[in-house]
Design a protein around this motif. Structure first.
Motif, PDB file in Angstrom:
ATOM      1  N   MET A 196    -109.754  67.317 -32.194  1.00  0.00           N
ATOM      2  CA  MET A 196    -111.058  67.277 -31.533  1.00  0.00           C
ATOM      3  C   MET A 196    -111.343  65.901 -30.929  1.00  0.00           C
ATOM      4  N   LEU A 197    -110.970  64.855 -31.656  1.00  0.00           N
ATOM      5  CA  LEU A 197    -111.174  63.493 -31.186  1.00  0.00           C
ATOM      6  C   LEU A 197    -110.399  63.240 -29.890  1.00  0.00           C
ATOM      7  N   ASN A 198    -109.256  63.922 -29.744  1.00  0.00           N
ATOM      8  CA  ASN A 198    -108.431  63.811 -28.547  1.00  0.00           C
ATOM      9  C   ASN A 198    -109.196  64.252 -27.296  1.00  0.00           C
ATOM     10  N   TYR A 199    -110.083  65.241 -27.440  1.00  0.00           N
ATOM     11  CA  TYR A 199    -110.867  65.740 -26.309  1.00  0.00           C
ATOM     12  C   TYR A 199    -111.857  64.686 -25.791  1.00  0.00           C
ATOM     13  N   LEU A 200    -112.173  63.754 -26.615  1.00  0.00           N
ATOM     14  CA  LEU A 200    -113.106  62.691 -26.230  1.00  0.00           C
ATOM     15  C   LEU A 200    -112.361  61.430 -25.793  1.00  0.00           C
ATOM     16  N   ILE A 201    -111.321  61.066 -26.526  1.00  0.00           N
ATOM     17  CA  ILE A 201    -110.609  59.813 -26.264  1.00  0.00           C
ATOM     18  C   ILE A 201    -109.846  59.851 -24.937  1.00  0.00           C
ATOM     19  N   THR A 202    -109.120  60.918 -24.677  1.00  0.00           N
ATOM     20  CA  THR A 202    -108.319  60.999 -23.443  1.00  0.00           C
ATOM     21  C   THR A 202    -109.192  60.908 -22.187  1.00  0.00           C
ATOM     22  N   PRO A 203    -110.296  61.663 -22.074  1.00  0.00           N
ATOM     23  CA  PRO A 203    -111.145  61.487 -20.887  1.00  0.00           C
ATOM     24  C   PRO A 203    -111.768  60.088 -20.794  1.00  0.00           C
ATOM     25  N   LEU A 204    -112.122  59.492 -21.947  1.00  0.00           N
ATOM     26  CA  LEU A 204    -112.686  58.133 -21.918  1.00  0.00           C
ATOM     27  C   LEU A 204    -111.657  57.106 -21.451  1.00  0.00           C
ATOM     28  N   ILE A 205    -110.442  57.236 -21.939  1.00  0.00           N
ATOM     29  CA  ILE A 205    -109.374  56.320 -21.499  1.00  0.00           C
ATOM     30  C   ILE A 205    -109.098  56.527 -20.006  1.00  0.00           C
ATOM     31  N   SER A 206    -109.029  57.777 -19.573  1.00  0.00           N
ATOM     32  CA  SER A 206    -108.783  58.078 -18.155  1.00  0.00           C
ATOM     33  C   SER A 206    -109.939  57.579 -17.282  1.00  0.00           C
ATOM     34  N   ALA A 207    -111.171  57.732 -17.758  1.00  0.00           N
ATOM     35  CA  ALA A 207    -112.340  57.240 -17.025  1.00  0.00           C
ATOM     36  C   ALA A 207    -112.285  55.719 -16.900  1.00  0.00           C
ATOM     37  N   SER A 208    -111.901  55.058 -17.984  1.00  0.00           N
ATOM     38  CA  SER A 208    -111.778  53.590 -17.962  1.00  0.00           C
ATOM     39  C   SER A 208    -110.709  53.149 -16.973  1.00  0.00           C
ATOM     40  N   ILE A 209    -109.600  53.868 -16.975  1.00  0.00           N
ATOM     41  CA  ILE A 209    -108.518  53.545 -16.027  1.00  0.00           C
ATOM     42  C   ILE A 209    -108.992  53.747 -14.590  1.00  0.00           C
ATOM     43  N   GLY A 210    -109.690  54.853 -14.312  1.00  0.00           N
ATOM     44  CA  GLY A 210    -110.209  55.105 -12.957  1.00  0.00           C
ATOM     45  C   GLY A 210    -111.191  54.037 -12.527  1.00  0.00           C
ATOM     46  N   TYR A 211    -112.076  53.645 -13.443  1.00  0.00           N
ATOM     47  CA  TYR A 211    -113.058  52.601 -13.148  1.00  0.00           C
ATOM     48  C   TYR A 211    -112.370  51.278 -12.852  1.00  0.00           C
ATOM     49  N   LEU A 212    -111.446  50.895 -13.751  1.00  0.00           N
ATOM     50  CA  LEU A 212    -110.767  49.604 -13.598  1.00  0.00           C
ATOM     51  C   LEU A 212    -109.891  49.544 -12.348  1.00  0.00           C
ATOM     52  N   THR A 213    -109.201  50.627 -12.018  1.00  0.00           N
ATOM     53  CA  THR A 213    -108.367  50.602 -10.806  1.00  0.00           C
ATOM     54  C   THR A 213    -109.228  50.444  -9.556  1.00  0.00           C
ATOM     55  N   ASN A 214    -110.366  51.107  -9.514  1.00  0.00           N
ATOM     56  CA  ASN A 214    -111.252  50.934  -8.356  1.00  0.00           C
ATOM     57  C   ASN A 214    -111.856  49.533  -8.325  1.00  0.00           C
ATOM     58  N   LYS A 215    -112.202  49.001  -9.483  1.00  0.00           N
ATOM     59  CA  LYS A 215    -112.736  47.632  -9.571  1.00  0.00           C
ATOM     60  C   LYS A 215    -111.691  46.631  -9.076  1.00  0.00           C
ATOM     61  N   ILE A 216    -110.442  46.827  -9.504  1.00  0.00           N
ATOM     62  CA  ILE A 216    -109.354  45.949  -9.057  1.00  0.00           C
ATOM     63  C   ILE A 216    -109.145  46.096  -7.551  1.00  0.00           C
ATOM     64  N   ALA A 217    -109.191  47.320  -7.048  1.00  0.00           N
ATOM     65  CA  ALA A 217    -109.003  47.551  -5.610  1.00  0.00           C
ATOM     66  C   ALA A 217    -110.091  46.837  -4.802  1.00  0.00           C
ATOM     67  N   ILE A 218    -111.322  46.898  -5.256  1.00  0.00           N
ATOM     68  CA  ILE A 218    -112.418  46.220  -4.552  1.00  0.00           C
ATOM     69  C   ILE A 218    -112.233  44.706  -4.627  1.00  0.00           C
ATOM     70  N   THR A 219    -111.835  44.204  -5.781  1.00  0.00           N
ATOM     71  CA  THR A 219    -111.579  42.767  -5.918  1.00  0.00           C
ATOM     72  C   THR A 219    -110.462  42.334  -4.977  1.00  0.00           C
ATOM     73  N   MET A 220    -109.471  43.199  -4.789  1.00  0.00           N
ATOM     74  CA  MET A 220    -108.353  42.860  -3.915  1.00  0.00           C
ATOM     75  C   MET A 220    -108.720  42.851  -2.435  1.00  0.00           C
ATOM     76  N   LEU A 221    -109.927  43.267  -2.110  1.00  0.00           N
ATOM     77  CA  LEU A 221    -110.399  43.079  -0.742  1.00  0.00           C
ATOM     78  C   LEU A 221    -110.534  41.583  -0.439  1.00  0.00           C
ATOM     79  N   PHE A 222    -110.777  40.782  -1.492  1.00  0.00           N
ATOM     80  CA  PHE A 222    -111.021  39.351  -1.326  1.00  0.00           C
ATOM     81  C   PHE A 222    -109.971  38.459  -1.981  1.00  0.00           C
ATOM     82  N   ARG A 223    -109.206  39.020  -2.895  1.00  0.00           N
ATOM     83  CA  ARG A 223    -108.260  38.209  -3.667  1.00  0.00           C
ATOM     84  C   ARG A 223    -106.897  38.880  -3.708  1.00  0.00           C
ATOM     85  N   PRO A 224    -105.853  38.164  -3.858  1.00  0.00           N
ATOM     86  CA  PRO A 224    -105.771  36.714  -4.004  1.00  0.00           C
ATOM     87  C   PRO A 224    -106.111  36.009  -2.686  1.00  0.00           C
TER      88      PRO A 224
END
Length: 181
Positions: free
Chosen positions: A1-29
């Motif tokens: 049951m915990l897997n149903y919560l952890i996997t989407p949270l990890i995937s959501a974090s990855i999606g958020y972070l990849t977009n955050k990194i992509a936006i940062t890469m508009l200006f950096r390095p």
């Protein structure tokens, strides 16, 4: 049951972070590292060139054309009024010598007004010079200041893009659980 919560949270974090990194890469390095450089920084000269072109050709030149047209009408009206007054006043003038300075002043005024009009006109050379000034001033903006300016303008949209990444990542994580179980 915990897997149903952890996997989407990890995937959501990855999606958020990849977009955050992509936006940062508009200006950096800031400086090229293995051929990778922030998009806006790498293309700053091209961006400056297009912005200068838009400002000069679409805003300044178009606006000055209107001002010039209005000024021409104003000069024509002023000179016509001056000439009319002179002709009317001329009927009471007894000597041509008295009339010459009056007409001379009218002509001088018309010439000065024409010079003023020529200063307002945007010639091709002036247009190119204005574009270069705007372009050079844009390029001279510090990269940190430029990033802060863009983030101030588009910060809400950047956050929405990051949030969409989290939502899509979470959805993919949830679909992954449904498929694998």
């Amino acid at each position: 049951m915990l897997n149903y919560l952890i996997t989407p949270l990890i995937s959501a974090s990855i999606g958020y972070l990849t977009n955050k990194i992509a936006i940062t890469m508009l200006f950096r390095p800031r400086n090229s590292i293995f051929g990778i450089q922030g998009l806006f920084i790498k293309r700053k000269v091209d961006l400056a060139d297009k912005i200068a072109e838009i400002i000069v050709e679409r805003l300044i030149a178009a606006g000055l054309d209107q001002v010039t047209s209005d000024k021409i009408d104003s000069v024509i009206t002023d000179v016509s009024n001056d000439m009319s007054r002179t002709i009317i006043a001329g009927s009471g003038v007894s000597d041509q010598a008295e009339l010459e300075p009056v007409v001379g002043n009218i002509i001088k005024t018309a010439i000065y007004k024409s010079i003023a009009l020529s200063d307002v006109n945007v010639s091709e050379a002036n247009s190119g010079h204005m574009r270069e000034i705007i372009k050079n001033n844009f390029i001279a903006i510090d990269n940190d200041e430029f990033e802060a300016l863009v983030r101030a303008i588009a910060g809400k949209e950047f956050f929405e893009i990051e949030l969409i990444g989290a939502i899509l990542g979470g959805l993919i994580g949830f679909i992954n659980i449904l498929i694998t179980n």
